[in-house]
Design a protein around this motif. Structure first.
Motif, PDB file in Angstrom:
ATOM      1  N   MET A  24       0.816  -1.214   0.000  1.00  0.00           N
ATOM      2  CA  MET A  24       0.000   0.000   0.000  1.00  0.00           C
ATOM      3  C   MET A  24       0.848   1.261   0.000  1.00  0.00           C
ATOM      4  SD  MET A  24      -3.172   1.022   2.122  1.00  0.00           S
ATOM      5  CE  MET A  24      -3.742   2.697   2.054  1.00  0.00           C
ATOM      6  N   ARG A  26       0.130   5.769   0.279  1.00  0.00           N
ATOM      7  CA  ARG A  26      -0.793   6.891   0.372  1.00  0.00           C
ATOM      8  C   ARG A  26      -0.132   8.170  -0.134  1.00  0.00           C
ATOM      9  NH1 ARG A  26      -4.920   6.212   4.919  1.00  0.00           N
ATOM     10  NH2 ARG A  26      -3.494   4.800   5.954  1.00  0.00           N
ATOM     11  N   ASN A  48       1.087  14.421  -4.976  1.00  0.00           N
ATOM     12  CA  ASN A  48       1.861  13.544  -4.082  1.00  0.00           C
ATOM     13  C   ASN A  48       0.972  12.852  -3.052  1.00  0.00           C
ATOM     14  OD1 ASN A  48       4.569  13.779  -5.004  1.00  0.00           O
ATOM     15  ND2 ASN A  48       4.593  15.879  -4.229  1.00  0.00           N
ATOM     16  N   GLU A  49      -0.336  12.800  -3.344  1.00  0.00           N
ATOM     17  CA  GLU A  49      -1.257  12.218  -2.379  1.00  0.00           C
ATOM     18  C   GLU A  49      -2.057  11.075  -2.975  1.00  0.00           C
ATOM     19  OE1 GLU A  49      -3.582  15.343  -0.539  1.00  0.00           O
ATOM     20  OE2 GLU A  49      -1.819  16.610  -0.394  1.00  0.00           O
ATOM     21  N   ALA A  51      -3.291   7.415  -3.484  1.00  0.00           N
ATOM     22  CA  ALA A  51      -3.366   6.185  -2.700  1.00  0.00           C
ATOM     23  C   ALA A  51      -3.384   4.996  -3.647  1.00  0.00           C
ATOM     24  CB  ALA A  51      -4.619   6.199  -1.838  1.00  0.00           C
ATOM     25  N   SER A  52      -2.697   3.937  -3.256  1.00  0.00           N
ATOM     26  CA  SER A  52      -2.611   2.785  -4.143  1.00  0.00           C
ATOM     27  C   SER A  52      -2.523   1.499  -3.331  1.00  0.00           C
ATOM     28  CB  SER A  52      -1.375   2.938  -5.031  1.00  0.00           C
ATOM     29  OG  SER A  52      -1.218   1.791  -5.815  1.00  0.00           O
ATOM     30  N   LEU A  53      -3.100   0.438  -3.858  1.00  0.00           N
ATOM     31  CA  LEU A  53      -3.090  -0.853  -3.171  1.00  0.00           C
ATOM     32  C   LEU A  53      -2.835  -1.948  -4.207  1.00  0.00           C
ATOM     33  CD1 LEU A  53      -3.570  -1.930  -0.284  1.00  0.00           C
ATOM     34  CD2 LEU A  53      -5.996  -2.050  -0.813  1.00  0.00           C
TER      35      LEU A  53
ATOM     36  N   LEU B  29     -10.894  -4.418  -3.290  1.00  0.00           N
ATOM     37  CA  LEU B  29      -9.586  -3.817  -3.049  1.00  0.00           C
ATOM     38  C   LEU B  29      -9.738  -2.291  -3.032  1.00  0.00           C
ATOM     39  CD1 LEU B  29      -6.874  -5.226  -2.664  1.00  0.00           C
ATOM     40  CD2 LEU B  29      -6.312  -4.666  -5.020  1.00  0.00           C
ATOM     41  N   LEU B  33      -9.106   0.341   0.008  1.00  0.00           N
ATOM     42  CA  LEU B  33      -8.306   1.556  -0.134  1.00  0.00           C
ATOM     43  C   LEU B  33      -9.116   2.764   0.325  1.00  0.00           C
ATOM     44  CD1 LEU B  33      -5.555   2.492  -1.201  1.00  0.00           C
ATOM     45  CD2 LEU B  33      -6.616   2.850  -3.400  1.00  0.00           C
ATOM     46  N   THR B  37      -8.323   5.456   3.200  1.00  0.00           N
ATOM     47  CA  THR B  37      -8.104   6.861   2.857  1.00  0.00           C
ATOM     48  C   THR B  37      -9.049   7.763   3.632  1.00  0.00           C
ATOM     49  OG1 THR B  37      -7.796   5.934   0.675  1.00  0.00           O
ATOM     50  CG2 THR B  37      -7.595   8.299   0.852  1.00  0.00           C
ATOM     51  N   GLU B 307       6.600  22.060  -4.962  1.00  0.00           N
ATOM     52  CA  GLU B 307       6.687  20.928  -5.890  1.00  0.00           C
ATOM     53  C   GLU B 307       7.475  21.296  -7.149  1.00  0.00           C
ATOM     54  OE1 GLU B 307       3.986  21.797  -4.314  1.00  0.00           O
ATOM     55  OE2 GLU B 307       3.113  20.019  -3.392  1.00  0.00           O
TER      56      GLU B 307
END
Lengths: 184, 310
Positions: A24, A26, A48-49, A51-53, B29, B33, B37, B307
């Motif tokens: 995971m 975030r 830069n935020e 989320a990934s799973l 899934l 997530l 979040t 950034e």
């Protein structure tokens, strides 16, 4: 005795849950570039935020990108991006639900880089398209870095470009993904 | 017994393996997530208004850190001045200003007004932010000071010799309370206190209390209808050089193109500063005392967001 058996049974159950490995993140990075040769300034957004799973057992890989978290160099451009193009009040998230097609080629227990093909549904601006994304997974201990680069046609996602600026914004935006996933 | 246990253990694993497979469709899934979040912070509601000013008054919008905004506000003469003055086009008052975002919550600005050669400076601080499913409004404080460098109206009760520099000063305090009700509709209430250092104190108070109401309704992605009204609780009927003054009412459009925001409007205020709007609006819509005006804003990014620093 019965109690021991039961507790063993439960232990076994928990054990298999842990065995279904998930990774995971975030704080994934997603960058888009919609600069065209005629753009007066660079049209680039950095997020830069993300989320990934990733489920390493099934190869399923999902992403959620909060659209409002894209930072742009010019604040006014960022406002236009949110208000006029992405309508981020209405469509706050971009999503990808996919699966690694060549999962057998990846050894999650061995450090190294693996080229993968991920196929799935990409949803941007409320529009869903099926796409194939070539990417790279780099396994290092309990961490996986996922990187990919692919183009997205703005018209496919009904992102409206008004006539006056039609040639100042690229028809295809380049998307770059760089996500560091940790074992969950 | 051991065999029995091992068999149980294995069967449990097998059951779970099957379970794991059936449950692991990507939908779940994604839900997983989502669940992870959601615990994050609440989303801020942004872009309540298009710019830091709506017509004459300030909005809760701030310039981002490191952004410079040059603003030119222009008010023509009254439409009822007739053909010989080209319906007001021949007479005009302007404010030229420069604003800067010190942080994402604090901005400052200075400006020069042609009317009464008034110089003004202000600070605006964002105190509260409207959140989705949380704080219902955005609240900012706006404070300004201005000095009349041109002709000031001196009440007859004061000798010219007694007229001091400090008599040229005006101070304004405002609380800006706004809510974005939908992506297209926003409303702001602006309780205001204006302090004039010099008034004919036998007749008037130095302080004027007022409530501003301003709103924005988007007509399309790039065009919005705007309106602004300041209701004064303090009577100021004959303040300005013996002229009756009125509450300020303005209606207009926000139109944006690339790096510019154009604000076109009709208003009965000839001045643009808080002082001029609240204490020097000597025209009324009822008698055709309406003028056409516009604001142009052009922003420049002085400091790049983190950034983009390389």
């Amino acid at each position: 005795m019965k109690k021991i058996v039961l507790s063993l049974f439960i232990l076994a159950a928990l054990n298999t849950q842990v065995n279904a490995q998930k990774y995971m993140s975030r704080t994934g990075k997603v960058v888009f570039d919609a600069t065209s040769p005629k753009s007066p300034e660079k049209i680039e957004g950095i997020n830069n935020e993300t989320a990934s799973l990733l489920n390493s057992a099934s190869g399923e890989f999902v992403f959620q990108v909060p659209v409002k978290s894209f930072k742009m160099e010019k604040e006014l451009m960022q406002q236009h991006f949110n208000e006029n193009y992405m309508q981020s009040d209405k469509f706050p998230k971009a999503e990808f639900k996919g699966k690694i097609e060549n999962l057998a080629a990846v050894n999650f227990t061995k450090d190294g880089s693996y080229t993968v093909a991920v196929v799935g549904n990409l949803t941007i601006h409320g529009e869903t398209q099926k796409i194939a994304i070539p990417g790279m997974l780099t396994v290092k201990g309990s961490e996986i870095t996922a990187k990919a680069k692919f183009p997205v046609k703005l018209a496919d996602y009904k992102i409206d470009i008004p006539g006056v600026v039609a040639d100042k914004i690229a028809k295809e935006a380049n998307i770059m993904i760089d996500v560091l996933l940790n074992k969950k | 017994m051991l065999k029995y246990l091992v068999a149980l253990f294995l069967s449990a694993s097998a059951v779970n393996a099957v379970h794991a497979q059936s449950a692991d469709s990507t939908g779940d899934l994604m839900e997983e997530l989502e669940g992870d979040t959601k615990s994050g912070k609440k989303q801020e509601v942004e872009y309540t208004f298009k710019a830091t000013r709506l017509i004459n008054g300030s909005t809760v919008e701030n310039l981002a850190h490191g952004v410079l905004d040059t603003r030119i506000s222009h008010r023509f003469g009254n439409l009822n001045q007739g053909a010989e003055n080209f319906f007001g086009i021949d007479n005009a008052y302007t404010r030229i200003g420069i604003d800067y975002g010190i942080t994402n919550r604090i901005m400052v600005g200075i400006g020069h007004n042609v009317l009464s050669k008034e110089n003004d400076g202000f600070v605006k601080v964002k105190l509260l932010k409207q959140l989705e499913g949380g704080m219902p409004v955005t609240v900012s404080y706006f404070g300004s000071a201005s000095v009349l460098t041109g002709d000031a109206i001196v009440p007859s009760s004061i000798d010219d010799d007694d007229f001091k520099y400090s008599d040229r000063l005006t101070f304004t305090h405002q609380l800006l309370i706004a809510r974005k009700f939908s992506p297209s509709f926003s409303l702001q209430l602006t309780p205001t206190m204006l302090h004039l250092n010099l008034v004919d104190s036998s007749k008037y108070s130095n302080n004027i209390f007022a409530l501003g109401v301003s709103g924005r309704m988007k007509l399309s992605k790039r065009v919005a209808l705007t309106g602004e009204y300041f209701y004064r609780f303090t009577g100021m009927d004959n303040y300005y050089g013996g002229q009756k003054t009125y509450n300020s009412l303005s209606l207009g459009f926000d139109i944006e193109t690339g790096g510019h925001v154009f604000q076109l409007h009709f208003t009965n205020s000839m001045g643009i500063s808080e002082r001029a709007v609240l204490a020097q609006t000597t025209d009324t819509w009822e008698k055709g005392g309406v003028r056409y005006g516009f604001n142009i804003s052009r922003v420049f990014t002085i400091l790049k967001p983190k950034e983009f620093k390389k």
